[in-house]
Write a protein that holds these residues in place. Sequence first.
Motif, PDB file in Angstrom:
ATOM      1  N   GLN A 176       5.453  -2.883  -8.750  1.00  0.00           N
ATOM      2  CA  GLN A 176       4.028  -2.355  -8.889  1.00  0.00           C
ATOM      3  C   GLN A 176       3.569  -1.397  -9.820  1.00  0.00           C
ATOM      4  OE1 GLN A 176       3.332  -2.355  -4.175  1.00  0.00           O
ATOM      5  NE2 GLN A 176       1.637  -1.466  -5.088  1.00  0.00           N
ATOM      6  N   PHE A 211       0.178  -0.520 -12.048  1.00  0.00           N
ATOM      7  CA  PHE A 211      -0.381   0.814 -11.622  1.00  0.00           C
ATOM      8  C   PHE A 211      -1.293   1.093 -12.453  1.00  0.00           C
ATOM      9  CE2 PHE A 211      -0.977   4.235  -9.120  1.00  0.00           C
ATOM     10  CZ  PHE A 211      -0.762   5.393  -9.779  1.00  0.00           C
ATOM     11  N   GLN A 265       1.938   1.735  -3.277  1.00  0.00           N
ATOM     12  CA  GLN A 265       0.864   2.364  -4.433  1.00  0.00           C
ATOM     13  C   GLN A 265       0.561   3.710  -3.668  1.00  0.00           C
ATOM     14  OE1 GLN A 265      -0.703   0.458  -6.348  1.00  0.00           O
ATOM     15  NE2 GLN A 265      -2.519   1.101  -6.782  1.00  0.00           N
ATOM     16  N   GLU A 297       0.797  -1.185   0.028  1.00  0.00           N
ATOM     17  CA  GLU A 297       0.160   0.087  -0.037  1.00  0.00           C
ATOM     18  C   GLU A 297       0.840   1.270   0.054  1.00  0.00           C
ATOM     19  OE1 GLU A 297      -2.088  -0.699   3.495  1.00  0.00           O
ATOM     20  OE2 GLU A 297      -3.998  -1.577   2.325  1.00  0.00           O
TER      21      GLU A 297
END
Lengths: 738, 120
Positions: A531, A535, A278, A275
């Motif tokens: 990531q 995305f 992110q 997270e």
Amino acid sequence: MPKALSTQTLSQTAEVKHPWADLVAALERAVRNSEDNFLDLGMNLQKIQLASSHQQKKISATMGLFKGSEQSGILQKISAYVHGSQTRTSSAQLKAAELCQNLQKMIHLVDTFSRKCHSLERAGLLLHVIGTNTGIECARAAAMEATFKVVSQDTIALAEQIRTATDSLSDQTTRARNEQTATLQTANRNIEALRELSQSSNKTTDDAMVKVSELVDYSINMVNHANQLAGEITLGINRVVMGIQFHDNLRQRVEHINHALLELPEDLAALTSEEHCQNYLNVELQKAQLDQLVEELESLYHTQNQALAHIVEEIYRLQGRLGGMASEKHQNINENPVAELLSGIASLEQLNTDSQTLGQGIAASAARANEVAREMQQAIQSTFSIATQVKINALNAIIKAAKFGPMGESLQVLAQGMVGVSRDVRQLVNLFNDLLQQLAELTRNDLGEKNATQNADSLETLDVQQVFDQFAAELQQARSSCDELAQNLERETRGLVFIGELKETLAVQAAQLGVQLAELEPPDQDQLTSQRNQFGSQLYQRYTMDEERAVHRRILSAIPAAAITSAAPAVDDCLFFDDNEPAAATADPSLDFGEIELFDAPPQSNEPELWGAAPAPGTEAGIELFDTPAPSNQRQGGEIELFDSLETAAEGVSSENSAALAGDEKAGSIELFDPPAPVEAQPKIEHWDDFTSPADSAAQTSDAEAQDPPGQSLSPGAEDEPKKATEKEDFGDNIELF
Amino acid sequence: MAGTILSVDDSKSIRQMVSFVLTNAHYQVIEAEDGLDALKKITPDVKLVLSDLNMPNMDGLELIKAIRANPDTKFLPVIMLTTESQDDKKQAGKAAGATGWIVKPFNPEQLIAVVRKILG
């Protein structure tokens, strides 16, 4: 696609002190505060554009002063009048020459008359001699003395009458000859002088006509140039006005940034590693977008400045051209073709008058000769009567002489002589009558010419001067308008400073965001890289604006290739708008966008140009009109047509293909809208390479080559590309009628 | 006046620019801030709607659907004036009943040409 957040929502969000609330509020405030400035700039520029358009129409209208339909133009009128005047003058001079020839003939007749008068005089003398001889014979006549005496006296009396008539005729003849000779000499001199003046005047007038024609042609050419220039100015302002619409774009993108920032978690401590990554990627993307906006504002500021400055230059250039046209002196400072022309016209008119006066003078002389002829006629008639009387007396004398037998023989001889004289006199009278007849013929022709007046077309020289004066006044007014236009544009140029201030404000916020981004950077770079690839698939629904997608692609393009290939994406996970992903790999066909092109790509990815400047045809999304079901009274068999029904050689689209795609068989009924001026026609406005340094140009060119071609519309597939190419061509590349 | 046009956009600058352009082309222009505002302002005099896509309260697509659902305005031309250029957006607009699609920034002269094309 996220809905635009309302101001109320943002305000509420700000009140709960989200970590990004202050930044969001600052961004929102900056955008909101700039709206009125953009609005005022747009409105003022549009008013200037209207004024420019109005000026363009007025400049065009000045051409109507010269270029009338058929014969209504001033040049045509002047030319017709000058030509007519020259023709009339020449004709009048020719006629005067003919009258002079008649005069010459009259003089010849009069000379003949004069010679015959001498013959009459001799006849009179002979008669006198006969009378005298008769008087001498009467001394020897004895019984016939009285008869001889009467005959002698009568004969002498008649001889005197003949002499008197002869003297009268001679006087009249001499008088007529003298006058006609004088008239002829004067006329010949005047004709020669007028001929020289005509040649000189015609040459002067013709030269002046040529100069005026050149002046008018020059002026019309300049008006055409000015008209074209004025149109370019209007077009330039139009493009700048389009650039003002950037605020709407800016507002939406800032809204998207704010929305994305406010969606981020408030409590960073509770985030997992994933997270955290992110979160970091989200902030990174928004920072990149904000940076992009700062760059675009910088570019907008400079390009708008340059565009307006260029337009001001064009206006001053137009003003200079108009100033050159307003003056009638275009080659030699001392020349004034219009004044020369008017002077030439005046001299032509005077010549025409003089020529006609000359002809009238000659005709008047002939009229006087006619009067003299009438007087001569009377004298001739009395001479005829005298001759008749002589004959009667002679016959009487012969009769009387016959009564006297041989004694009357001398009287008979004398009487025979009198008969001969009478015959001779009557013959002379006939000849005189014949001469008078000829003279009458000549005078009748001359009198006819006197009465034949030529009604000339009039040309008010005042009107001619007024036309040129009006032309100069119109141009002067246009020049004054140029001053006002330029000053207004310069004022708006100075007003562009708010764009720079907005840029600085956003730059400060971007810098702050950058500081906070640095604090958020996760320690695990491999996880971050992994990531990053995923995305885009999570966020594609949010970023619907081309600029946002472009920013994200640039971020992706900065990722090393090894990092991308090492993380094998799932079949359903595609890179954000991955151009290379085959269509079959995507679960949702609607995600297969094919070749994705940037809409109004940021300046650094293109050649520097005005934001929102009209793109080259066929390169960008445009205006589309759809074939919407409409009531029968609105749409009749394809009245609203698709642009793909139009064929162009450049596009090479077949009408069958386009009709099939459009569902519309009618073609070619849409009027072509004047497309934006091609680059090569207006290089100074369309391309801003001229205003960038060579290094910048080289960098921009390499960027452009590295990225997708700018400004092309999304195409769902190759088979639809012809449709897109032709749909947009009429109203513009960003307009489509369904 | 050549006709009444309803300009729907949450951006004041766009609304006023559209209004300025079309007013000078002798059209009467009514402005609305979003779809809901637009529905209140549609009258029989309105002959054309120029609407943004992304707006608060009621966006452009919803506005089109509402217009098409009303028998009185079923055939009212609606042109989208939006920053969106994706084909799926266009198709969605077309499916909802849009008459045309203009991607911002718009050229004022082209806008006038399109309006004249629609209104005659």
